[in-house]
Design a protein around this motif. Structure first.
Motif, short mmCIF file in Angstrom:
data_model
loop_
_atom_site.label_atom_id
_atom_site.label_comp_id
_atom_site.label_asym_id
_atom_site.label_seq_id
_atom_site.Cartn_x
_atom_site.Cartn_y
_atom_site.Cartn_z
N MET A 1 43.12 33.64 67.29
CA MET A 1 43.50 34.67 66.36
C MET A 1 42.69 34.48 65.07
N GLU A 2 42.15 35.57 64.57
CA GLU A 2 41.31 35.52 63.38
C GLU A 2 42.17 35.39 62.12
N GLN A 3 41.72 34.55 61.21
CA GLN A 3 42.44 34.31 59.95
C GLN A 3 42.19 35.48 59.00
N GLU A 4 43.25 36.14 58.57
CA GLU A 4 43.15 37.20 57.59
C GLU A 4 43.78 36.73 56.29
N THR A 5 43.10 36.98 55.18
CA THR A 5 43.58 36.56 53.88
C THR A 5 43.49 37.72 52.91
N LYS A 6 44.55 37.90 52.14
CA LYS A 6 44.58 38.93 51.10
C LYS A 6 44.98 38.23 49.81
N SER A 7 44.15 38.31 48.78
CA SER A 7 44.43 37.67 47.50
C SER A 7 44.74 38.72 46.44
N TYR A 8 45.59 38.34 45.51
CA TYR A 8 45.99 39.20 44.41
C TYR A 8 45.64 38.49 43.10
N TYR A 9 44.87 39.16 42.27
CA TYR A 9 44.37 38.58 41.03
C TYR A 9 44.99 39.24 39.82
N LEU A 10 45.04 38.48 38.72
CA LEU A 10 45.49 39.05 37.45
C LEU A 10 44.45 40.05 36.96
N PRO A 11 44.87 41.06 36.21
CA PRO A 11 43.88 41.94 35.61
C PRO A 11 43.05 41.17 34.58
N PRO A 12 41.75 41.40 34.52
CA PRO A 12 40.90 40.59 33.64
C PRO A 12 41.15 40.81 32.14
N TRP A 13 41.80 41.89 31.75
CA TRP A 13 41.99 42.15 30.33
C TRP A 13 42.80 41.06 29.65
N ARG A 14 43.71 40.42 30.39
CA ARG A 14 44.54 39.36 29.80
C ARG A 14 43.68 38.16 29.41
N SER A 15 42.84 37.71 30.32
CA SER A 15 41.97 36.57 30.04
C SER A 15 40.91 36.92 29.01
N ILE A 16 40.41 38.13 29.05
CA ILE A 16 39.41 38.55 28.06
C ILE A 16 40.02 38.56 26.67
N THR A 17 41.24 39.05 26.54
CA THR A 17 41.91 39.08 25.24
C THR A 17 42.12 37.67 24.70
N ILE A 18 42.62 36.76 25.53
CA ILE A 18 42.83 35.39 25.10
C ILE A 18 41.50 34.73 24.74
N GLY A 19 40.47 34.96 25.55
CA GLY A 19 39.15 34.38 25.28
C GLY A 19 38.56 34.86 23.98
N VAL A 20 38.67 36.15 23.71
CA VAL A 20 38.13 36.70 22.46
C VAL A 20 38.89 36.13 21.26
N ILE A 21 40.21 36.03 21.37
CA ILE A 21 41.00 35.47 20.26
C ILE A 21 40.61 34.02 20.00
N LEU A 22 40.46 33.22 21.05
CA LEU A 22 40.05 31.82 20.87
C LEU A 22 38.66 31.72 20.26
N MET A 23 37.73 32.58 20.68
CA MET A 23 36.38 32.56 20.11
C MET A 23 36.39 32.95 18.64
N ILE A 24 37.18 33.95 18.28
CA ILE A 24 37.26 34.38 16.88
C ILE A 24 37.85 33.27 16.02
N ILE A 25 38.89 32.61 16.51
CA ILE A 25 39.48 31.50 15.76
C ILE A 25 38.47 30.37 15.62
N GLY A 26 37.79 30.01 16.69
CA GLY A 26 36.79 28.94 16.64
C GLY A 26 35.65 29.25 15.69
N LEU A 27 35.12 30.47 15.75
CA LEU A 27 34.04 30.85 14.84
C LEU A 27 34.53 30.96 13.40
N GLY A 28 35.75 31.45 13.21
CA GLY A 28 36.30 31.55 11.86
C GLY A 28 36.49 30.18 11.23
#
Length: 139
Positions: A1-28
């Motif tokens: 029997m062939e292995q079938e996999t279905k993955s569910y990912y978070l929307p990227p906007w959450r990580s992008i928002t956190i990343g931008v906030i951390l970069m702004i704080i670091g640069l500031g």
């Protein structure tokens, strides 16, 4: 029997928002202490490592690591913005990321752990709640 996999990912906007906030704080924090009336050497010492004294030297090294942590954390959040897997289904069972109990701050790092596995035979009921994510009963 062939292995079938279905993955569910978070929307990227959450990580992008956190990343931008951390970069702004670091640069500031990094470039917030620049004084245009001082020399280039004095400004570089304020930004990176100070050679004014022993205490200032060690304090500036610790502060440089602190600033680098913000910048590196922001970079990693931006780099892996679309790769945070929240759940996965395959032929053997259901893999999911548990929401940790505790304060809001403990939930910030919930995407760093591994997925929890439940075989289909252990699942009696599973429902999807729009706000709280996956919930259900298992043996």
């Amino acid at each position: 029997m062939e292995q079938e996999t279905k993955s569910y990912y978070l929307p990227p906007w959450r990580s992008i928002t956190i990343g931008v906030i951390l970069m702004i704080i670091g640069l500031g924090i990094t470039f917030g202490g620049i004084d245009l009336d001082r020399s280039l050497w004095e400004n570089l010492q304020r930004v990176f490592i100070s050679f004014e004294g022993v205490f200032e030297f060690f304090t500036s090294i610790l502060f440089l690591l602190f600033k680098a942590g913000f910048l590196a954390g922001g970079y990693l959040y931006l780099k892996y913005a679309d790769g945070v897997e929240r759940a996965k289904l395959d032929n053997e069972g259901f893999y999911y990321r548990e929401i940790p109990k505790g304060s809001k701050y403990s939930k910030v790092a919930m995407d760093t752990g591994s997925l929890t596995f439940r075989p289909y035979s252990d699942i009696r009921d599973i429902t999807y709640k729009k706000v709280f994510g996956w919930a259900g009963n298992y043996v």
